[in-house]
Design an enzyme around this catalytic site. Structure first.
Site, mmCIF file in Angstrom:
data_model
loop_
_atom_site.group_PDB
_atom_site.id
_atom_site.type_symbol
_atom_site.label_atom_id
_atom_site.label_comp_id
_atom_site.label_asym_id
_atom_site.label_seq_id
_atom_site.Cartn_x
_atom_site.Cartn_y
_atom_site.Cartn_z
ATOM 1 N NE ARG A 13 -2.536 0.911 3.468
ATOM 2 C CZ ARG A 13 -3.242 1.137 4.543
ATOM 3 N NH1 ARG A 13 -4.534 0.866 4.565
ATOM 4 N NH2 ARG A 13 -2.686 1.608 5.625
ATOM 5 C CB THR A 18 -1.951 7.216 -3.010
ATOM 6 O OG1 THR A 18 -1.409 5.885 -3.082
ATOM 7 C CG2 THR A 18 -1.045 8.178 -3.748
ATOM 8 C CG ASP A 62 2.774 -2.941 8.368
ATOM 9 O OD1 ASP A 62 2.745 -4.172 8.118
ATOM 10 O OD2 ASP A 62 2.994 -2.076 7.498
ATOM 11 C CG ASP A 114 6.591 -3.499 8.765
ATOM 12 O OD1 ASP A 114 7.287 -4.108 7.926
ATOM 13 O OD2 ASP A 114 6.283 -2.303 8.645
#
Ligand code: PRP
Length: 210
Positions: free
Chosen positions: A105, A109, A201, A204
């Site tokens: 991602r 944006t 995340d 991660d």
């Protein structure tokens, strides 16, 4: 308008393990084992209505009838984080194929960027289990489902761990035929399009790159 079905899986082990995953002090090893346990429960429910085919077998004592699973299955993780859900599924269906979709991602944006795809042929008569622990804006799942359909998939199920209402609504409206299995529907997205409260995340934290 017709909406696809969302099943929220409730289980005490999921409640305990989601807490471990959400806790910012949880280290990689504990994060991975909590993820593996939740993935097993999600996989169990995602496979609950698999079609069966009767078959005759011979036991050491007599003849008997039993069952085979009567569908091809392809598991499709959205890289990277989706990989955390694959093993739990193929433990139950070891002959399932695994296709990969690479997407990240864009941080500004929030739109998904495709970087890799490798899917088996003949998705038409196959149950496709698309997996990604996070359904945030739904951009990644939207792209992935669109791509799978373009490759001929007609029977798609999406498995996520934590979903935001925004992502759920997007997929439910756009793909009313894709049922969704999730362990939690969180409150909202923040301005960085992270799920709140979420777990940060997932990729991660699972891969230790945070
Ligand atoms: C995260 C997550 C989903 C996606 C969800 O991936 O694993 O794939 O974002 O967001 P969306 O619903 O708004 O599209 P990320 O970009 O962090 O990549 P990674 O899995 O490689 O860490």
């Amino acid at each position: 308008m017709h909406h696809s079905k969302v099943t929220i899986i409730e289980h005490p082990i999921i409640a305990r393990d989601l807490t471990i995953l959400r806790d910012e002090t949880t280290k990689t090893a504990q994060f991975r084992s909590a993820m593996a346990r939740i993935a097993t429960i999600l996989a169990y429910f995602a496979l609950k209505d698999l079609p069966l085919r009767e078959k005759k077998i011979i036991t050491p004592v007599t003849t008997a009838s039993g069952f085979d699973i009567n569908t091809e299955i392809v598991v499709v993780p959205i890289l990277r984080a989706g990989l955390s859900l694959v093993d739990a599924i193929i433990n139950f269906v070891p002959d399932a194929k695994v296709g990969h979709l690479g997407m990240y991602r864009d941080e500004t944006t929030h739109e998904p960027v495709d970087y890799y795809s490798n899917l088996p042929d003949n998705l038409k008569n196959t149950l496709v289990l698309l997996v990604d622990p996070m359904l945030a804006t739904g951009g990644s799942a939207d792209d992935a489902i669109g791509f799978l359909k373009k490759q001929g998939a007609v029977n798609i199920r999406f498995i996520s761990l934590i979903s935001a209402p925004e992502g759920l609504e997007r997929i439910q409206n756009k793909y009313p035929d894709v049922s969704i299995i999730t362990a939690a529907v969180d409150e909202k997205l923040n301005s960085d399009a992270f799920i709140v409260p979420g777990l940060g995340d997932a990729g991660d934290r699972y891969f230790g790159t945070d």
